[in-house]
Design a protein around this motif. Structure first.
Motif, mmCIF file in Angstrom:
data_model
loop_
_atom_site.group_PDB
_atom_site.id
_atom_site.type_symbol
_atom_site.label_atom_id
_atom_site.label_comp_id
_atom_site.label_asym_id
_atom_site.label_seq_id
_atom_site.Cartn_x
_atom_site.Cartn_y
_atom_site.Cartn_z
ATOM 1 N N LEU A 130 0.839 -1.195 0.000
ATOM 2 C CA LEU A 130 0.000 0.000 0.000
ATOM 3 C C LEU A 130 0.876 1.249 0.000
ATOM 4 O O LEU A 130 1.786 1.377 0.833
ATOM 5 N N SER A 131 0.608 2.151 -0.932
ATOM 6 C CA SER A 131 1.410 3.366 -1.030
ATOM 7 C C SER A 131 0.585 4.475 -1.665
ATOM 8 O O SER A 131 -0.531 4.247 -2.151
ATOM 9 N N VAL A 132 1.133 5.679 -1.662
ATOM 10 C CA VAL A 132 0.506 6.812 -2.344
ATOM 11 C C VAL A 132 1.175 6.997 -3.695
ATOM 12 O O VAL A 132 2.347 6.666 -3.870
ATOM 13 N N ASP A 133 0.436 7.538 -4.642
ATOM 14 C CA ASP A 133 0.944 7.706 -6.005
ATOM 15 C C ASP A 133 1.444 9.144 -6.202
ATOM 16 O O ASP A 133 0.917 9.904 -7.016
ATOM 17 N N LYS A 134 2.455 9.515 -5.434
ATOM 18 C CA LYS A 134 3.050 10.844 -5.564
ATOM 19 C C LYS A 134 4.358 10.874 -4.767
ATOM 20 O O LYS A 134 4.628 9.974 -3.967
ATOM 21 N N VAL A 135 5.141 11.911 -5.001
ATOM 22 C CA VAL A 135 6.346 12.116 -4.201
ATOM 23 C C VAL A 135 5.910 12.594 -2.824
ATOM 24 O O VAL A 135 5.284 13.652 -2.687
ATOM 25 N N ASP A 136 6.180 11.802 -1.805
ATOM 26 C CA ASP A 136 5.715 12.116 -0.454
ATOM 27 C C ASP A 136 6.673 11.483 0.550
ATOM 28 O O ASP A 136 6.623 10.287 0.799
ATOM 29 N N ARG A 137 7.540 12.299 1.129
ATOM 30 C CA ARG A 137 8.512 11.791 2.103
ATOM 31 C C ARG A 137 7.908 11.668 3.502
ATOM 32 O O ARG A 137 8.573 11.234 4.432
#
Length: 288
Positions: A130-137
């Protein structure tokens, strides 16, 4: 005046909640137990078939009746069956599931996966990243391995293992989670990717929320599916949403780590051939 009324009503609500939680706090124990079984694929009426120990349908018909029948043996065996923290079931902790962290430790993940395979076999294991579809640190992704531990009327019920601590936009996390996913696929444990919103990923990443996927399993989440195995096979997927950092350092470091892990044998998905290395070499040349 209206402010005083609002303050009084707010205080009244807090008092009501306090009293409600302290009238019979032990009743929450049976409620949590039922929620746990149903979240993992066992309907309330099927609980006696799983627990045994003399429980009847009448005993589980209400939370109050179930509470009268609960013993330490039932509680302990339930926690062991589903891999749940006993403190949560007792109401003493918010942490439902233990979490496993294999960041920078592919060898330890390999051992962990091997122990699961020895216990249940690959036919009973699969997973989702599970992850987000964007650059997100700021968002931690989570690899959830789902183990089928039994079935009732041909419908499975599950145990879950949460491998967390991955920040996919950070190049080191990207390399090591790619290795873990590749090892799963090499052992016929098929891990799929799922892009979700940040709130949903956060909800499941830290072990403080029931994985309430029931009979449908983790793949029924309402998100965008993607091929997680391509992290080890396709440069565009591997580099997607990595924080490039200054002067493309993040992207170059990610590729260097890919080659390091590849030569150590951690990125073999079972579908890896020479063309994969060539495609990553080409990606590195484009960044030079």
């Amino acid at each position: 005046m209206f402010g005083e009324i609002e303050s009084f009503l707010s205080l009244f609500d807090r008092v009501k909640k306090f009293l409600k939680s302290h009238v019979n706090p032990s009743s929450d124990l049976s409620t949590r137990l039922v929620q746990l079984y149903e979240a993992h694929g066992v309907h309330r009426n099927q609980i006696p078939k799983v627990i045994g120990q003399g429980l009847t349908l009448h005993d589980v018909s209400t939370d109050e009746r179930l509470l009268e029948k609960l013993t330490d043996k039932i509680l302990s065996s339930t926690c062991q069956l589903f891999g749940i923290n006993r403190d949560w079931l007792d109401g003493a902790s918010d942490e439902i599931y233990p979490t496993y962290n294999f960041y920078k430790c592919p060898a330890k993940f390999e051992e962990f996966l091997s122990s699961l395979l020895n216990k249940s076999g690959s036919d009973c294991l699969d997973g989702v990243l599970l992850s987000v579809d964007k650059v997100d640190r700021g968002t931690e992704s989570v690899l959830i391995l789902q183990e089928t531990i039994g079935s009732i009327n041909e419908k499975p019920y599950y145990r879950y293992y949460l491998c967390s601590g991955w920040v996919l936009s950070y190049w080191k996390s990207r390399g090591y989670i790619s290795a873990c996913v590749a090892m799963c696929w090499k052992n016929n444990v098929y891990v799929h990717g799922m892009y979700l919103d940040k709130l949903t990923v956060d909800k499941y990443a830290h072990g403080n929320h029931l994985l309430d996927f029931g009979y449908n399993g983790v793949h029924q989440l309402n998100g965008i599916r993607w091929y997680a195995e391509d992290l080890a096979l396709v440069p565009e997927t591997y580099l997607k949403n990595i924080d490039p950092e200054k002067n493309q350092f993040g992207l170059n470091a990610a590729l260097s780590l890919w080659f390091q892990l590849y030569h150590q044998g951690y990125l073999d998905t079972g579908y890896t051939d020479k063309s994969v290395e060539l495609s990553f070499n080409h990606a590195r040349e484009k960044l030079a």
